[in-house]
Each structure stands twice: as C-alpha cells, then as structure tokens.
Motif scaffolding. Sequence first.
Motif, short mmCIF file in Angstrom:
data_model
loop_
_atom_site.label_atom_id
_atom_site.label_comp_id
_atom_site.label_asym_id
_atom_site.label_seq_id
_atom_site.Cartn_x
_atom_site.Cartn_y
_atom_site.Cartn_z
N ARG A 252 0.83 -1.22 0.00
CA ARG A 252 0.00 0.00 0.00
C ARG A 252 0.86 1.26 0.00
NH1 ARG A 252 -5.41 -0.85 1.32
NH2 ARG A 252 -5.91 -2.96 2.02
N GLN A 253 2.18 1.10 0.25
CA GLN A 253 3.10 2.25 0.33
C GLN A 253 2.65 3.23 1.40
OE1 GLN A 253 6.17 3.00 -2.13
NE2 GLN A 253 5.90 0.92 -1.35
N GLN A 254 2.21 2.68 2.55
CA GLN A 254 1.79 3.50 3.67
C GLN A 254 2.70 3.27 4.87
OE1 GLN A 254 -2.37 2.45 4.13
NE2 GLN A 254 -3.03 4.13 2.79
N VAL A 255 2.84 4.31 5.68
CA VAL A 255 3.77 4.26 6.81
C VAL A 255 3.06 4.75 8.07
CG1 VAL A 255 6.00 5.02 7.70
CG2 VAL A 255 5.66 4.78 5.22
N LYS A 256 3.18 3.98 9.16
CA LYS A 256 2.68 4.42 10.47
C LYS A 256 3.83 5.09 11.20
CE LYS A 256 -1.16 1.25 11.32
NZ LYS A 256 -1.72 0.21 12.23
N VAL A 257 3.58 6.31 11.66
CA VAL A 257 4.63 7.12 12.29
C VAL A 257 4.18 7.56 13.68
CG1 VAL A 257 6.06 9.18 12.08
CG2 VAL A 257 5.34 7.96 10.02
N VAL A 258 5.09 7.40 14.63
CA VAL A 258 4.86 7.95 15.98
C VAL A 258 5.40 9.37 15.97
CG1 VAL A 258 5.30 7.71 18.44
CG2 VAL A 258 5.10 5.66 17.01
N VAL A 259 4.51 10.36 15.91
CA VAL A 259 4.94 11.76 15.80
C VAL A 259 5.04 12.39 17.18
CG1 VAL A 259 3.99 12.05 13.49
CG2 VAL A 259 2.55 12.53 15.47
N ASP A 260 6.00 13.32 17.30
CA ASP A 260 6.21 14.05 18.55
C ASP A 260 5.39 15.33 18.53
OD1 ASP A 260 8.12 12.13 19.34
OD2 ASP A 260 9.65 13.14 18.14
N LEU A 261 4.44 15.46 19.48
CA LEU A 261 3.60 16.64 19.58
C LEU A 261 4.11 17.56 20.69
CD1 LEU A 261 0.12 14.86 19.30
CD2 LEU A 261 1.47 15.91 17.46
N GLU A 262 3.40 18.64 20.89
CA GLU A 262 3.79 19.56 21.97
C GLU A 262 3.53 18.90 23.32
OE1 GLU A 262 1.63 23.16 21.41
OE2 GLU A 262 2.64 23.67 19.52
N ASN A 263 4.16 19.42 24.33
CA ASN A 263 4.03 18.92 25.71
C ASN A 263 4.47 17.46 25.83
OD1 ASN A 263 2.86 21.43 26.43
ND2 ASN A 263 0.83 20.68 25.78
N ASP A 264 5.45 17.08 24.98
CA ASP A 264 6.04 15.73 25.02
C ASP A 264 5.02 14.62 24.76
OD1 ASP A 264 8.57 16.69 25.54
OD2 ASP A 264 8.25 16.68 27.72
N GLU A 265 3.93 14.95 24.11
CA GLU A 265 2.94 13.95 23.77
C GLU A 265 3.30 13.27 22.43
OE1 GLU A 265 -0.92 15.69 23.70
OE2 GLU A 265 -1.01 15.97 25.88
N LYS A 266 2.86 12.05 22.28
CA LYS A 266 3.12 11.30 21.03
C LYS A 266 1.81 10.77 20.48
CE LYS A 266 7.76 9.79 22.41
NZ LYS A 266 8.52 10.58 21.42
N GLU A 267 1.77 10.62 19.16
CA GLU A 267 0.55 10.14 18.51
C GLU A 267 0.93 9.33 17.27
OE1 GLU A 267 -2.89 12.88 18.08
OE2 GLU A 267 -2.68 12.46 15.93
N VAL A 268 0.19 8.25 17.05
CA VAL A 268 0.45 7.41 15.87
C VAL A 268 -0.41 7.91 14.72
CG1 VAL A 268 0.35 5.09 14.88
CG2 VAL A 268 1.01 5.40 17.28
N ARG A 269 0.25 8.26 13.62
CA ARG A 269 -0.47 8.72 12.44
C ARG A 269 -0.01 7.91 11.21
NH1 ARG A 269 -0.32 15.39 12.98
NH2 ARG A 269 -1.35 15.50 15.04
N GLU A 270 -0.88 7.84 10.23
CA GLU A 270 -0.56 7.07 9.01
C GLU A 270 -0.43 8.02 7.83
OE1 GLU A 270 -2.69 3.47 6.63
OE2 GLU A 270 -2.44 3.21 8.79
N TYR A 271 0.65 7.82 7.06
CA TYR A 271 0.92 8.67 5.90
C TYR A 271 1.28 7.81 4.69
CZ TYR A 271 1.59 12.35 9.44
OH TYR A 271 1.42 13.23 10.47
N LYS A 272 1.13 8.43 3.53
CA LYS A 272 1.66 7.80 2.33
C LYS A 272 3.16 8.06 2.30
CE LYS A 272 -2.49 8.03 -0.54
NZ LYS A 272 -3.10 8.52 -1.81
N ALA A 273 3.91 7.08 1.84
CA ALA A 273 5.37 7.19 1.85
C ALA A 273 5.86 8.42 1.09
CB ALA A 273 6.00 5.93 1.26
#
Length: 303
Positions: free
Chosen positions: A243-264
């Motif tokens: 699918r050429q998709q990537v799950k990324v753990v992104v760094d947000l403000e206040n040291d929070e993290k979130e899993v987001r999915e993007y196209k490569a």
Amino acid sequence: MVKIIGVRFRTAGKVYYFSPGKTEPKAGDKVIVETARGVEFGTVVLGPKEVEEDKITPPLKSVIRLATAEDIKKEEKNREKEKEAFKICLEKIRKHGLEMKLIDAEYTFDNNKVLFYFTADGRIDFRELVKDLASVFRTRIELRQIGVRDETKIRGGIGICGRPLCCHTYLTEFAPVSIKMAKEQNLSLNPTKISGVCGRLMCCLTNEEETYEELNSHLPSNGDHVTTPEGLKGTVQAVNVLRQQVKVVVDLENDEKEVREYKAAELKFKPRRKKKDSKLSKEEMAQLKGLEEKNGKSKLDDA
C-alpha cells in the motif's frame, strides 16, 4: 536469418533448438532429433520461427523426422523398460553396499545409453556398479549425481501453497535464491517457513523480488526518523509495502506522542538503510545460509 523450432525432452525441461529441415512441425508435435546423447524423442514447444544466425549456437542440427506411430509406441515401451531398469539398479546398489539414493532411470530413444540419476552426500566410487549394470543391459551406462533441487524437479509434489511444485510444472532452470530476498519481502526467517520440499529456499521468492526491491526503495525502515507533511518529527513504527503507507509515531507539543498514518511519498527521510541481522545468532544465520542455492544450473539437462 535461420528457421528454428524449440524441442523439449522432459516435463519443464530445458528447450533445445533445431532446424525443422524438410519437416513442418508445429507446437505439440512429437519429433525425432539427434543430440549429444544420441537419437532422442522430443516434443515441439516452439513452432517454426526465424531468428538471426548470431543468436544460435552452432551447429544447428536438423529434425530427423516427425514421430511416427511406431516411434510413439517405442517411446512408450522405453518408459516401461525404465521402470524395470530402476528396479535392477536398486538391487545392484544394495549388492555393492553403496550409500547413494537412486532417483530415476532414463533410456535414450535409440537405447544407445541408459542414464541413472542419484543423490549422495559425497563422491561415490561406482566403477564396479557401472560394470555390473553394463553386463546386464549390454549398452552404455551413465550414472549422474544430481542435487536435491533436481531430485524434487523429477519427483514432483505439492508446495506449502497447495499447488504442484513450480520446478516440476514449468520452471526450466533454477534461479539463484538468497536470504536477502526473504528479508526484502519481510518474510519470517524461520527455515521451515521459507524452504521448499527440497530443503532449499523456495524458488518462488524470486517471483516478486524485483517488485519488492522497487517498492522498498521508496520506503523508510522501521525505527527511521522522518518528517511529516505538517513539519512534525517522528519515528517509523510500521510500513505497508504494497500500500506504500507508513505508520509514524509523531512528537507533539508537551512531550505527547501520537500514531499517524501517511503515504510514503508525503514523508521526508534518508535513503533506506541495509537491513541488520542483529536479531539472529551466528548459528541461525549459518543455518539459513545453508538453505541458499547459488548455482541455478540443473544437471538434468547436461549433455
């Protein structure tokens, strides 16, 4: 330009080229030709076509004749004789106490030679066996040692996919297969899951290797640092190659993290790194390397 036809002598065997001569064979016809082994009975798999002379390895021999009804009967009789020859050879092997596994027996069409294919762990001194067999068959005897892949090609079977083995149905030659291919396709490196009936790496690993190499070249690896379209920094958690998709753990403000999915194609990252073998011990890697088959040449078609 020169006119040629393609002839095959065994199921999924190598295709040899001959001049049709004065005959006009078509695909599916049976023909009698002369090879380095003698006069042979073959099946036309490639009808007459013209090619440039420099693409043909000389000498180009002509078809002797189209197979007659008598020729077909003789070939069928040879197949029956091969079964008896196999039994006799087995008895002689036991008599001489040789550590070899007989796989197949084959008569040339003109009965000028009998070939016996076998496997063994090392070199076998079968000189006395050849003399014994020659006294029984009164013709030339050839014992040919083959590998486990050739053995499986002759005997056939069902793969883990539930289909007849590729090597027995359509593969004319063995392509070199390596552990790198299994890694590239993110397969389990468990030997029981990536090896075929022959005990070597499955030939089908080569089928999609080129596609996976191309797709993987556009993807980051797990653990790589990337930059998202929003300008956020993140770490790759998982990738979906097809699918050429990537799950990324992104760094947000206040040291929070979130899993987001993007196209490569939306991500910025450094070129793909070579995969590491850190999770495997030296013993495990040695076992996997033992499954590799570097030499793709089959010994069944040696003249």
